[in-house]
Design a protein around this motif. Structure first.
Motif, PDB file in Angstrom:
ATOM      1  N   SER A 170       0.806  -1.220   0.000  1.00 46.98           N
ATOM      2  CA  SER A 170       0.000   0.000   0.000  1.00 46.98           C
ATOM      3  C   SER A 170       0.847   1.282   0.000  1.00 46.98           C
ATOM      4  O   SER A 170       0.328   2.356  -0.326  1.00 46.98           O
ATOM      5  N   VAL A 171       2.122   1.171   0.377  1.00 49.28           N
ATOM      6  CA  VAL A 171       2.968   2.372   0.446  1.00 49.28           C
ATOM      7  C   VAL A 171       4.165   2.300  -0.491  1.00 49.28           C
ATOM      8  O   VAL A 171       4.916   3.274  -0.612  1.00 49.28           O
ATOM      9  N   LYS A 172       4.341   1.185  -1.162  1.00 48.99           N
ATOM     10  CA  LYS A 172       5.504   1.008  -2.035  1.00 48.99           C
ATOM     11  C   LYS A 172       5.506   2.066  -3.131  1.00 48.99           C
ATOM     12  O   LYS A 172       4.486   2.341  -3.764  1.00 48.99           O
ATOM     13  N   GLY A 173       6.659   2.681  -3.325  1.00 51.89           N
ATOM     14  CA  GLY A 173       6.772   3.737  -4.322  1.00 51.89           C
ATOM     15  C   GLY A 173       6.459   5.123  -3.776  1.00 51.89           C
ATOM     16  O   GLY A 173       6.754   6.133  -4.422  1.00 51.89           O
ATOM     17  N   ARG A 174       5.854   5.174  -2.594  1.00 52.44           N
ATOM     18  CA  ARG A 174       5.541   6.476  -1.974  1.00 52.44           C
ATOM     19  C   ARG A 174       6.316   6.698  -0.681  1.00 52.44           C
ATOM     20  O   ARG A 174       6.702   7.828  -0.374  1.00 52.44           O
TER      21      ARG A 174
END
Length: 121
Positions: free
Chosen positions: A62-66
């Motif tokens: 859900s948070v990968k890349g952010r």
């Protein structure tokens, strides 16, 4: 007595950024993995990201890349850069660390008190 103290939370608009910090203090021999978890109102605590003592990282889908977790071992600190924040990221963010207080002791799981992150316009 080992303590984990978080800082850096706050109110931010959707699309904004925040940087969380967690510092371990007290008397201990070593810190193994360090991680971030979060808990939204009415929900269970969930895993966000971790970093091992060798620098390997893992982020929740859900948070990968952010979000990006990093570590300053010299300062016993773990950081989390959070970009492109969304309303669903709103939660209390808790720091976690696996710490051995002595060379021969079994590492123990420590938790910080948490820092509030609110994403809202």
């Amino acid at each position: 007595q080992v303590q984990l103290v978080e800082s850096g939370g706050g109110l931010v608009q959707p699309g904004g950024s925040l940087r969380l910090s967690c510092a371990a203090s007290g008397s201990f021999y070593s810190i193994n993995g360090m991680a971030w978890y979060r808990q939204a109102p009415g929900q269970e605590r969930e895993f966000v990201a971790l970093i091992t003592d060798t620098g390997t990282t893992n982020h929740a889908a859900s948070v990968k890349g952010r979000f990006s977790i990093s570590r300053d071992s010299a300062k016993n600190t773990v950081l989390q850069q959070m970009n492109n924040l969304k309303p669903e990221d709103t939660a209390v963010y808790h720091c976690n660390a696996v710490i051995a207080t002595r060379r021969s002791s079994t590492p123990f799981n420590y938790w910080g008190q948490g820092t509030q992150v609110t994403v809202s316009s």
